[in-house]
Motif scaffolding. Structure first.
Motif, mmCIF file in Angstrom:
data_model
loop_
_atom_site.group_PDB
_atom_site.id
_atom_site.type_symbol
_atom_site.label_atom_id
_atom_site.label_comp_id
_atom_site.label_asym_id
_atom_site.label_seq_id
_atom_site.Cartn_x
_atom_site.Cartn_y
_atom_site.Cartn_z
ATOM 1 N N GLU A 119 32.159 25.638 43.782
ATOM 2 C CA GLU A 119 32.038 24.201 44.043
ATOM 3 C C GLU A 119 33.412 23.523 43.896
ATOM 4 O O GLU A 119 33.791 22.673 44.704
ATOM 5 N N LEU A 120 34.164 23.912 42.878
ATOM 6 C CA LEU A 120 35.517 23.354 42.701
ATOM 7 C C LEU A 120 36.424 23.789 43.853
ATOM 8 O O LEU A 120 37.254 23.010 44.333
ATOM 9 N N GLU A 121 36.248 25.021 44.304
ATOM 10 C CA GLU A 121 37.039 25.491 45.451
ATOM 11 C C GLU A 121 36.786 24.587 46.659
ATOM 12 O O GLU A 121 37.711 24.226 47.385
ATOM 13 N N ARG A 122 35.538 24.183 46.830
ATOM 14 C CA ARG A 122 35.155 23.373 47.990
ATOM 15 C C ARG A 122 35.840 22.002 47.975
ATOM 16 O O ARG A 122 36.458 21.598 48.952
ATOM 17 N N TRP A 123 35.736 21.271 46.838
ATOM 18 C CA TRP A 123 36.296 19.914 46.868
ATOM 19 C C TRP A 123 37.679 19.787 46.235
ATOM 20 O O TRP A 123 38.509 19.025 46.714
ATOM 21 N N ALA A 124 37.947 20.537 45.151
ATOM 22 C CA ALA A 124 39.244 20.376 44.497
ATOM 23 C C ALA A 124 40.339 21.096 45.292
ATOM 24 O O ALA A 124 41.422 20.565 45.487
ATOM 25 N N ALA A 125 40.036 22.305 45.764
ATOM 26 C CA ALA A 125 41.023 23.052 46.549
ATOM 27 C C ALA A 125 40.851 22.765 48.039
ATOM 28 O O ALA A 125 41.444 23.455 48.870
ATOM 29 N N ASP A 126 40.037 21.761 48.363
ATOM 30 C CA ASP A 126 39.855 21.308 49.744
ATOM 31 C C ASP A 126 39.375 22.439 50.648
ATOM 32 O O ASP A 126 39.662 22.446 51.853
ATOM 33 N N GLY A 127 38.655 23.421 50.050
ATOM 34 C CA GLY A 127 38.104 24.518 50.847
ATOM 35 C C GLY A 127 39.135 25.465 51.431
ATOM 36 O O GLY A 127 38.804 26.306 52.271
ATOM 37 N N LEU A 128 40.377 25.335 50.986
ATOM 38 C CA LEU A 128 41.439 26.174 51.553
ATOM 39 C C LEU A 128 41.307 27.628 51.106
ATOM 40 O O LEU A 128 41.222 27.923 49.917
ATOM 41 N N LYS A 129 41.291 28.545 52.074
ATOM 42 C CA LYS A 129 41.223 29.974 51.772
ATOM 43 C C LYS A 129 42.467 30.644 52.350
ATOM 44 O O LYS A 129 42.921 30.271 53.434
ATOM 45 N N PRO A 130 42.981 31.644 51.658
ATOM 46 C CA PRO A 130 44.130 32.383 52.205
ATOM 47 C C PRO A 130 43.722 33.133 53.477
ATOM 48 O O PRO A 130 42.550 33.462 53.669
ATOM 49 N N ASP A 131 44.710 33.412 54.341
ATOM 50 C CA ASP A 131 44.448 34.236 55.525
ATOM 51 C C ASP A 131 44.563 35.710 55.168
ATOM 52 O O ASP A 131 43.944 36.565 55.793
ATOM 53 N N LEU A 132 45.408 36.004 54.179
ATOM 54 C CA LEU A 132 45.607 37.382 53.727
ATOM 55 C C LEU A 132 45.847 37.367 52.223
ATOM 56 O O LEU A 132 46.628 36.549 51.732
ATOM 57 N N THR A 133 45.158 38.255 51.510
ATOM 58 C CA THR A 133 45.356 38.354 50.069
ATOM 59 C C THR A 133 45.650 39.802 49.691
ATOM 60 O O THR A 133 44.867 40.703 50.013
#
Lengths: 213, 213
Positions: A119-133
């Motif tokens: 849930e924090l990833e969704r709003w605090a991190a603005d849903g940003l996901k890496p393209d490569l990890t």
């Protein structure tokens, strides 16, 4: 305008993240990509101050909830102040840790619920996901042996081996659940072999992204 | 063992919270209650460092999400390190601001969704609610005039009048929705009248809680 790609480096203590980070940066530079390099927690003036609160060994009583909130406070600022603006102008971004670290350390390590972190990833991190990890994986005992050889130890590095076993298990579970994004690198091998694997993984990604030398 | 009561003081800039806080503490002391007095954000070693990050005027670009997370990080620690333990031993706690301030400033002022704040209240603040909340209410123009007379201004105090109008409206809406917990004190009146109203409100609460002089 093309949008930049976001690459993150993850892994436990003593996995060699700093060396690999420099190698990936050079690899990107060789393809003409001047990546923004950042780190977590931190990467902004406010974030670096939050990092100090988080790693200060005198805060040994910091509760798991505060730790999770501080991690995402620094991340919220990093995403909005640096990562999103860079990506929007087409610049690539390379980060030493990102949200996967919260799932591993605050989730696996501290037992904070996965849904809370998501849930924090969704709003605090603005849903940003890496393209490569890139996940630098190695046995906990081996990693702690290397990290202890480095000297100074921060608040989180002072945890016991059980904690780091849970961190590692959470990292590996995430990698297994998102195989398209993750490349798991066996960091217990000799450095030359690790770097060769990293180069292969990043080059494959660059080729797929049609970035030419 | 009896459980202590939790009293909070809320209000905008220049509402006279410091003076009222001292008066309430004295009132409790006169009934034999040595209250733990604390403030937000802060109240713990980690929390006071978080307060510095929050109020630092050089962090003018701090995003609303990071601000909200930092407020709740300090609060999570304050609740677990100081407030809950004090209440559990029967000690009363008096705090200069608490979660209502997040609904007012980060909710009303910054536009963070109410549900988001309520969710953080549930897990980060451990669902802790004050037993009595005194809201010192006065017109924004009047409050800013008084606050400006004080000199130094922190990052949040640098906001414009519209921001503080939204803060005040959110405070008043919360007070209206929880009349059993809130006492709204007209802080635009002369100090003697304000303190008389505060004493009446607190004495009534003490009588109801069966605390005798």
């Amino acid at each position: 305008m093309t949008v930049g790609k976001f690459i993150t480096l993850e892994g436990g203590e003593g996995a060699g993240k700093s060396t690999v980070l420099a190698a990936v940066r050079d690899l990107l530079a060789a393809r003409g990509l001047d990546a923004l390099v950042t780190r977590e927690p931190g990467g902004t003036p406010a974030g670096e101050e939050i990092r100090e609160v988080l790693l200060d060994t005198t805060h040994h009583g910091l509760c798991a909830e505060a730790e999770l909130l501080l991690m995402f406070a620094a991340r919220a600022q990093l995403v909005r102040e640096r990562v999103r603006p860079a990506l929007a102008t087409g610049r690539w971004v390379l980060s030493d840790r990102f949200t996967d670290a919260s799932f591993a350390y605050q989730g696996g390590g501290r037992g904070q619920p996965v849904e809370r972190i998501a849930e924090l990833e969704r709003w605090a991190a603005d849903g940003l996901k890496p393209d490569l990890t890139l996940l630098l994986d190695l046995p906990v005992v081996e990693g702690l042996k290397r990290a202890n050889g480095r000297g100074s130890t921060d608040r989180i590095e002072m945890e016991n081996a059980d904690f780091f076993e849970r961190v590692r298990a959470a990292y590996r579970a995430r990698a297994a659940s998102e195989p398209a994004r993750f490349r798991v690198i066996d960091a217990s091998r000799p450095l030359a072999a690790v770097l060769a694997n990293v180069r292969r993984a990043v080059s494959g990604f660059l080729d797929a992204a049609r970035v030419r030398a």
